[in-house]
Design a protein around this motif. Structure first.
Motif, PDB file in Angstrom:
ATOM      1  N   LEU A  53      -5.651  -5.226  -0.346  1.00  9.67           N
ATOM      2  CA  LEU A  53      -5.682  -3.879  -0.916  1.00  9.67           C
ATOM      3  C   LEU A  53      -4.318  -3.228  -0.755  1.00  9.67           C
ATOM      4  N   PHE A  54      -3.975  -2.345  -1.686  1.00 12.01           N
ATOM      5  CA  PHE A  54      -2.766  -1.545  -1.517  1.00 12.01           C
ATOM      6  C   PHE A  54      -2.936  -0.629  -0.304  1.00 12.01           C
ATOM      7  N   SER A  55      -1.830  -0.258   0.296  1.00  6.02           N
ATOM      8  CA  SER A  55      -1.843   0.666   1.425  1.00  6.02           C
ATOM      9  C   SER A  55      -2.497   1.987   1.021  1.00  6.02           C
ATOM     10  N   GLY A  56      -3.406   2.468   1.843  1.00  4.76           N
ATOM     11  CA  GLY A  56      -4.060   3.753   1.605  1.00  4.76           C
ATOM     12  C   GLY A  56      -5.309   3.683   0.747  1.00  4.76           C
ATOM     13  N   GLN A  89      -8.707   3.981   2.866  1.00  8.08           N
ATOM     14  CA  GLN A  89      -8.897   5.357   3.325  1.00  8.08           C
ATOM     15  C   GLN A  89      -9.331   6.262   2.169  1.00  8.08           C
ATOM     16  N   MET A  90      -8.758   6.033   0.999  1.00  9.11           N
ATOM     17  CA  MET A  90      -9.124   6.817  -0.183  1.00  9.11           C
ATOM     18  C   MET A  90     -10.576   6.564  -0.581  1.00  9.11           C
ATOM     19  N   LEU A  91     -10.990   5.290  -0.600  1.00  7.93           N
ATOM     20  CA  LEU A  91     -12.370   4.956  -0.947  1.00  7.93           C
ATOM     21  C   LEU A  91     -13.340   5.520   0.090  1.00  7.93           C
ATOM     22  N   ASP A  92     -12.988   5.404   1.361  1.00 13.97           N
ATOM     23  CA  ASP A  92     -13.840   5.950   2.425  1.00 13.97           C
ATOM     24  C   ASP A  92     -14.025   7.455   2.254  1.00 13.97           C
ATOM     25  N   GLU A  93     -12.954   8.150   1.890  1.00 10.59           N
ATOM     26  CA  GLU A  93     -13.027   9.600   1.735  1.00 10.59           C
ATOM     27  C   GLU A  93     -13.913   9.975   0.543  1.00 10.59           C
ATOM     28  N   PRO A 116      -2.704   7.087  -3.470  1.00 11.91           N
ATOM     29  CA  PRO A 116      -4.168   7.089  -3.453  1.00 11.91           C
ATOM     30  C   PRO A 116      -4.797   8.447  -3.163  1.00 11.91           C
ATOM     31  N   ASP A 117      -4.190   9.232  -2.292  1.00 10.93           N
ATOM     32  CA  ASP A 117      -4.745  10.552  -1.963  1.00 10.93           C
ATOM     33  C   ASP A 117      -4.844  11.473  -3.191  1.00 10.93           C
ATOM     34  N   ASP A 118      -3.976  11.234  -4.176  1.00 11.14           N
ATOM     35  CA  ASP A 118      -4.006  12.056  -5.384  1.00 11.14           C
ATOM     36  C   ASP A 118      -5.331  11.899  -6.127  1.00 11.14           C
ATOM     37  N   ILE A 119      -5.955  10.738  -6.007  1.00 10.99           N
ATOM     38  CA  ILE A 119      -7.239  10.499  -6.673  1.00 10.99           C
ATOM     39  C   ILE A 119      -8.334  11.343  -6.013  1.00 10.99           C
TER      40      ILE A 119
END
Length: 206
Positions: A82-85, A88-92, A196-199
């Motif tokens: 997986l790409f970095s982050g 964490q993005m999917l978990d959020e 990823p956080d932008d999503i």
């Protein structure tokens, strides 16, 4: 926002090096041009037809080549990273009660193996499109299955064909800047995710 639908390769998974190895193994046997890692930046700026011409690879052979590439991945027992982050993005997103689905041209068992290896056990809708330009059919199928409207979901991908599939399905399209297609090839996206956080932020805005 009820649902976020993701592409896999180039969006969630940094699988390019694994699939270059698989493709080069196939190309050597079939007489096509191989891919060198140092030409990746140039390839990213080419459309799929242009890439095929560059590699002396007929587009009509894509559906027949894909199973051989997936077989190579299975036989080498490669776990796609997986790409970095991304985790964490999917978990959020999951913690916020958002339904996460994956619609990809990759094989579903390879995708599920990657998710399992990364401790992601809450994504149950993993759909594999047999043809690289027909993801819109699976997107529409998923929307109908869960009675989602065009306002309930959006699709996230890294290639222009992902944007096109989103639009054919009536969904908003999010393009990720870390994937396969260079930004010069992208048109029609509703949002650009630089990280990823932008999503997560985009989903929060509804």
């Amino acid at each position: 926002m009820k649902c976020v639908i993701f592409d896999f390769d180039g969006t969630l998974s940094d699988s390019i090096k694994v699939f270059i190895q698989a493709y080069n193994n196939f190309a050597e046997a079939e007489g096509y041009n191989k891919v060198a890692l140092d030409e990746l930046d140039d390839l990213k700026k080419m459309s799929i037809p242009e890439r095929c011409r560059h590699l002396n690879f007929p587009m009509r052979s894509i559906p027949f080549a894909a199973p051989k590439l997936y077989r190579y991945v299975r036989e080498t027992r490669e776990t796609l990273p997986l790409f970095s982050g991304i985790k964490q993005m999917l978990d959020e997103l999951n913690s916020r009660g958002i339904h996460i689905a994956i619609i990809s041209s990759n094989a579903s068992d390879i995708i599920k193996n990657c998710l399992e290896s990364n401790g992601i056990n809450y994504i149950h809708d993993v759909l594999s499109s047999k043809y690289i330009f027909s993801k819109d059919k699976l997107i529409k199928k998923l929307l109908k299955q869960y009675s989602y409207t065009s306002e309930d979901a959006f699709y996230v991908g890294d290639e222009q064909r992902d944007i096109d599939a989103s639009k054919k399905s009536g969904l908003r399209a999010v393009w990720v800047a870390w994937g396969y297609d260079d930004e010069s090839l992208i048109s029609g996206s509703d949002f650009k995710a630089a990280a990823p956080d932008d999503i997560v932020d985009y989903a929060a805005k509804g």
